[in-house]
Design a protein around this motif. Structure first.
Motif, PDB file in Angstrom:
ATOM      1  N   ARG A  11       0.851  -1.185   0.000  1.00 19.62           N
ATOM      2  CA  ARG A  11       0.000   0.000   0.000  1.00 19.62           C
ATOM      3  C   ARG A  11       0.892   1.241   0.000  1.00 19.62           C
ATOM      4  O   ARG A  11       2.107   1.164   0.239  1.00 19.62           O
ATOM      5  N   GLU A  83      -1.247   2.545  -6.662  1.00 20.61           N
ATOM      6  CA  GLU A  83      -1.144   1.446  -5.707  1.00 20.61           C
ATOM      7  C   GLU A  83      -1.759   0.214  -6.365  1.00 20.61           C
ATOM      8  O   GLU A  83      -2.985   0.140  -6.521  1.00 20.61           O
ATOM      9  N   GLY A  85      -3.532  -3.117  -7.144  1.00 22.74           N
ATOM     10  CA  GLY A  85      -4.477  -3.938  -6.397  1.00 22.74           C
ATOM     11  C   GLY A  85      -4.097  -5.403  -6.462  1.00 22.74           C
ATOM     12  O   GLY A  85      -3.256  -5.830  -7.248  1.00 22.74           O
ATOM     13  N   ASN A  87      -6.196  -9.376  -5.713  1.00 24.19           N
ATOM     14  CA  ASN A  87      -7.393 -10.096  -5.289  1.00 24.19           C
ATOM     15  C   ASN A  87      -8.594  -9.152  -5.157  1.00 24.19           C
ATOM     16  O   ASN A  87      -8.941  -8.472  -6.105  1.00 24.19           O
ATOM     17  N   GLN A  88      -9.188  -9.036  -3.969  1.00 24.09           N
ATOM     18  CA  GLN A  88     -10.375  -8.190  -3.827  1.00 24.09           C
ATOM     19  C   GLN A  88     -10.042  -6.721  -3.530  1.00 24.09           C
ATOM     20  O   GLN A  88     -10.943  -5.891  -3.417  1.00 24.09           O
ATOM     21  N   ARG A  89      -8.761  -6.375  -3.411  1.00 26.22           N
ATOM     22  CA  ARG A  89      -8.364  -4.983  -3.174  1.00 26.22           C
ATOM     23  C   ARG A  89      -8.104  -4.298  -4.502  1.00 26.22           C
ATOM     24  O   ARG A  89      -7.206  -4.685  -5.239  1.00 26.22           O
ATOM     25  N   PRO A  90      -8.866  -3.261  -4.848  1.00 26.26           N
ATOM     26  CA  PRO A  90      -8.694  -2.605  -6.149  1.00 26.26           C
ATOM     27  C   PRO A  90      -7.445  -1.725  -6.197  1.00 26.26           C
ATOM     28  O   PRO A  90      -6.944  -1.280  -5.154  1.00 26.26           O
ATOM     29  N   SER A  91      -6.963  -1.492  -7.397  1.00 25.96           N
ATOM     30  CA  SER A  91      -5.876  -0.537  -7.586  1.00 25.96           C
ATOM     31  C   SER A  91      -6.389   0.868  -7.294  1.00 25.96           C
ATOM     32  O   SER A  91      -7.578   1.158  -7.452  1.00 25.96           O
ATOM     33  N   LYS A  92      -5.467   1.751  -6.870  1.00 28.57           N
ATOM     34  CA  LYS A  92      -5.818   3.145  -6.619  1.00 28.57           C
ATOM     35  C   LYS A  92      -4.845   4.057  -7.341  1.00 28.57           C
ATOM     36  O   LYS A  92      -3.645   3.779  -7.386  1.00 28.57           O
ATOM     37  N   SER A 239     -11.744 -10.064 -10.151  1.00 30.96           N
ATOM     38  CA  SER A 239     -11.038  -9.495  -9.005  1.00 30.96           C
ATOM     39  C   SER A 239      -9.931  -8.637  -9.582  1.00 30.96           C
ATOM     40  O   SER A 239      -9.727  -8.591 -10.800  1.00 30.96           O
ATOM     41  N   ALA A 240      -9.177  -7.953  -8.719  1.00 29.12           N
ATOM     42  CA  ALA A 240      -8.056  -7.159  -9.207  1.00 29.12           C
ATOM     43  C   ALA A 240      -6.979  -8.036  -9.830  1.00 29.12           C
ATOM     44  O   ALA A 240      -6.185  -7.566 -10.646  1.00 29.12           O
TER      45      ALA A 240
END
Length: 333
Positions: A11, A83, A85, A87-92, A239-240
């Protein structure tokens, strides 16, 4: 732009460091086109007397992109933070582009007659006109001049909600710019947000209804009579880290669908759409049919998902190898 990303899949500032590389919509397309073997030049406005900018220009040369038409004048070098991503955390993505040289540029700053000398194709994205009113005016000036000079104009709509902050909506600007485009590139959300053309598709569902994409492409072509073809990328975001990937192309004669790729363990999807655009520009210029051009663009973008950074680093031969079935990932010795 300068691209700053945390190492690996960390992150922002999880470690007190960023990995610094270069990127940006039109630059990514130029690098891809040059990497596939066609001549490419890059035109933008960058700050003067800046060692970071000098390093960027050197990077363009390393990728065989001609940087000699870049204008140097007041402003700063744009930055964006990404940032990745998993799995379930998206890119930012966080943009830092206010008061950049290209955001401050205005019509008349670039000598388009000189810039377009010897050129046959001009590519632009919807990111540049999102930066400021003057950048939007400059972007519209560019496509008008390219049209007058007889160039083929391609545009990737590339809607970025976090950039449209100066008072004009994307629809107001892009609906005018798109009237000068010969080859359109977009995803379904771009068409909805940038052109106001709606389609009954849930972009977050992870499932794609291809008949709706035929209807969407036909509606865009009907709305913009100059368009010769409209390409729409079809991303199934499971997913991401896992996306289904394909695209369609309508050339007013037929509706073409590409092969579908399941991309698992995505390394970096940023720049994937630009690699598709670069692959399509290459394919429409160098390959025999629109179906071949579409397949090349989709395969090139598929490969781009496997490497970090904005820039494509694959050759045309490597893309053709994937198209022919070389996607097993076996070691090549």
């Amino acid at each position: 732009m300068l691209r700053l990303a945390p190492p690996g899949f960390e992150r922002f500032l999880q470690s007190p460091q960023f990995v610094a590389t270069f990127g940006g919509g039109e630059a990514n397309v130029a690098v891809a086109v040059a990497g596939f073997g066609l001549p490419a030049r890059y035109v933008t406005v960058l700050p003067p007397a800046n060692p970071i900018v000098d390093a960027f220009i050197a990077e363009m040369r390393r990728f065989n992109v001609d940087p000699t038409h870049i204008l140097r004048q007041k402003g700063r070098f744009g930055i964006y933070f990404v940032e990745p991503g998993a799995n379930q955390r998206p890119s930012k993505v966080v943009y830092d582009r206010d008061h950049s040289a290209i955001a401050l540029a205005k019509p008349g700053d670039i000598d388009w007659d000189k810039t377009f000398d010897g050129a046959t194709w001009f590519h632009i994205t919807g990111i540049t006109p999102a930066l400021s009113q003057s950048a939007a005016d400059l972007a519209i000036e560019s496509v008008k001049k390219a049209t007058e000079k007889g160039l083929t104009v391609s545009c990737d709509l590339n809607y970025r909600k976090n950039l449209w902050k100066y008072g004009k909506s994307s629809q107001e600007v892009m609906s005018e710019l798109f009237r000068y485009v010969d080859v359109g590139i977009a995803n379904e959300e771009d068409c909805q947000k940038a052109l106001g053309i709606q389609v009954d598709v849930d972009v977050h569902s992870g499932k794609l209804e291809r008949d709706q994409y035929r209807k969407l492409a036909e509606t865009v072509l009907e709305s913009y009579p100059r368009l010769k073809s409209m390409a729409i990328t079809l991303r199934e975001s499971k997913s991401a880290s896992h996306n289904g990937w394909s695209a369609c192309l309508h050339d007013r004669k037929e509706f073409l669908l590409s092969r579908h790729y399941e991309i698992t363990h995505i390394v970096d999807r940023v720049g994937g759409g630009d690699c598709f655009a670069g692959g399509l520009v290459y394919g429409l210029n160098a390959l025999q049919s629109h179906q071949e051009a579409l397949e090349f663009a989709v395969a090139a973008s598929c490969l781009k998902h496997s490497i970090p950074g904005d820039f494509n680093r694959f050759t045309a031969d490597e893309v053709h190898a994937l198209i022919k079935g070389g996607g097993s990932g076996r070691v090549q010795r």
